[in-house]
Design a protein around this motif. Structure first.
Motif, PDB file in Angstrom:
ATOM      1  N   ASP A 129     -12.833  -1.878   1.781  1.00  0.00           N
ATOM      2  CA  ASP A 129     -12.820  -0.539   2.183  1.00  0.00           C
ATOM      3  C   ASP A 129     -11.633  -0.342   2.981  1.00  0.00           C
ATOM      4  OD1 ASP A 129     -14.963   0.209   0.829  1.00  0.00           O
ATOM      5  OD2 ASP A 129     -16.448   0.263   2.645  1.00  0.00           O
ATOM      6  N   ASP A 130     -11.174  -1.494   3.868  1.00  0.00           N
ATOM      7  CA  ASP A 130     -10.234  -1.323   4.854  1.00  0.00           C
ATOM      8  C   ASP A 130      -8.893  -1.448   3.908  1.00  0.00           C
ATOM      9  OD1 ASP A 130     -10.634  -3.965   4.174  1.00  0.00           O
ATOM     10  OD2 ASP A 130      -9.879  -4.650   6.259  1.00  0.00           O
ATOM     11  N   TRP A 131      -8.695  -1.998   2.820  1.00  0.00           N
ATOM     12  CA  TRP A 131      -7.607  -2.081   1.737  1.00  0.00           C
ATOM     13  C   TRP A 131      -7.379  -0.644   1.355  1.00  0.00           C
ATOM     14  CZ3 TRP A 131      -6.618  -6.683  -1.727  1.00  0.00           C
ATOM     15  CH2 TRP A 131      -6.792  -8.117  -0.995  1.00  0.00           C
ATOM     16  N   LEU A 132      -8.503  -0.050   0.918  1.00  0.00           N
ATOM     17  CA  LEU A 132      -8.548   1.268   0.320  1.00  0.00           C
ATOM     18  C   LEU A 132      -7.969   2.252   1.209  1.00  0.00           C
ATOM     19  CD1 LEU A 132     -12.071   1.517  -1.426  1.00  0.00           C
ATOM     20  CD2 LEU A 132      -9.519   1.461  -2.713  1.00  0.00           C
ATOM     21  N   ARG A 133      -8.357   2.196   2.571  1.00  0.00           N
ATOM     22  CA  ARG A 133      -7.814   3.223   3.466  1.00  0.00           C
ATOM     23  C   ARG A 133      -6.349   2.928   3.893  1.00  0.00           C
ATOM     24  NH1 ARG A 133     -13.198   1.895   5.488  1.00  0.00           N
ATOM     25  NH2 ARG A 133     -12.055   0.124   6.775  1.00  0.00           N
ATOM     26  N   ALA A 134      -6.067   1.672   3.966  1.00  0.00           N
ATOM     27  CA  ALA A 134      -4.645   1.463   4.334  1.00  0.00           C
ATOM     28  C   ALA A 134      -3.490   1.854   3.294  1.00  0.00           C
ATOM     29  CB  ALA A 134      -4.323  -0.048   4.611  1.00  0.00           C
ATOM     30  N   GLU A 187      -4.412   4.377   0.818  1.00  0.00           N
ATOM     31  CA  GLU A 187      -4.388   5.935   0.956  1.00  0.00           C
ATOM     32  C   GLU A 187      -3.344   6.301   1.862  1.00  0.00           C
ATOM     33  OE1 GLU A 187      -8.529   6.908   1.294  1.00  0.00           O
ATOM     34  OE2 GLU A 187      -9.045   6.258  -0.581  1.00  0.00           O
ATOM     35  N   LYS A 188      -3.482   5.826   3.107  1.00  0.00           N
ATOM     36  CA  LYS A 188      -2.705   6.137   4.005  1.00  0.00           C
ATOM     37  C   LYS A 188      -1.028   6.016   3.971  1.00  0.00           C
ATOM     38  CE  LYS A 188      -1.626   5.718   9.177  1.00  0.00           C
ATOM     39  NZ  LYS A 188      -2.110   4.922  10.339  1.00  0.00           N
ATOM     40  N   ARG A 238      -0.889   1.004  -6.675  1.00  0.00           N
ATOM     41  CA  ARG A 238      -1.145   2.517  -6.222  1.00  0.00           C
ATOM     42  C   ARG A 238       0.078   3.515  -5.915  1.00  0.00           C
ATOM     43  NH1 ARG A 238      -6.023   3.610  -3.174  1.00  0.00           N
ATOM     44  NH2 ARG A 238      -5.079   5.742  -3.035  1.00  0.00           N
TER      45      ARG A 238
END
Length: 169
Positions: free
Chosen positions: A5-10, A12-13, A44
């Motif tokens: 999840d922290d990879w996804l959030r980073a 996305e930002k 991404r």
């Protein structure tokens, strides 16, 4: 691969960042997933239409180019691994360890970043070495940070082994 999840959030930002040019420095000890995160993030960015380059400054575990070389290349399609990126430019360090080679490592990483930006990269993802501990590791990472002047810094750690660096930045 299951993406934390922290990879996804980073990611996305960073993808959503309004900055026209992005330099993303990824820092962590050996075997914490830096290269995997770099591949995920670069993919991404590429999928979002951002001309994306990767600088592989991990001279001991090179994925882009041969060991002892800081390699750089463009992401032209979705990737799962940095080894899927073709070598566009390289800087010869001549060692698989940055110890006693700090200056060539820092200078070479900066030169490869500049080269990719000069070739019209809108984002450059920098995969750094796993040398983060002790005086030498601290010095290397601090000088890389100063010379790269990243727009984003991603710190990957198992516990809090490099929190002292992240706090400074």
């Amino acid at each position: 691969m299951q993406i934390p999840d922290d990879w996804l959030r980073a990611a996305e930002k960073i993808v959503a960042s309004p900055q026209r040019r992005r330099v993303i420095m990824v820092v962590g000890a050996s075997d914490v997933g830096k290269s995997s995160f770099c591949a995920y993030l670069a993919s991404r960015l590429q999928k979002a239409g951002v001309r994306t380059a990767v600088v592989d400054a991990d001279i001991g575990q090179s994925s882009i180019g041969p060991p002892t070389v800081i390699g750089a290349g463009f992401v032209t399609r979705p990737i799962d691994d940095l080894a899927q990126i073709g070598l566009v430019a390289g800087y010869f360090v001549g060692s698989i360890t940055p110890v006693q080679h700090l200056l060539p490592c820092v200078v070479g990483t900066r030169k490869m970043m500049e080269r990719m930006l000069g070739l019209k990269a809108a984002a450059v993802v920098v995969d750094t070495t796993g040398l983060v501990l002790g005086d030498v590791g601290r010095e290397l990472k601090q000088r890389e940070f100063e010379l790269l002047t990243p727009t984003h810094t991603v710190v990957i750690q198992k516990e809090k082994e490099i929190a002292h660096l992240a706090k400074q930045w």
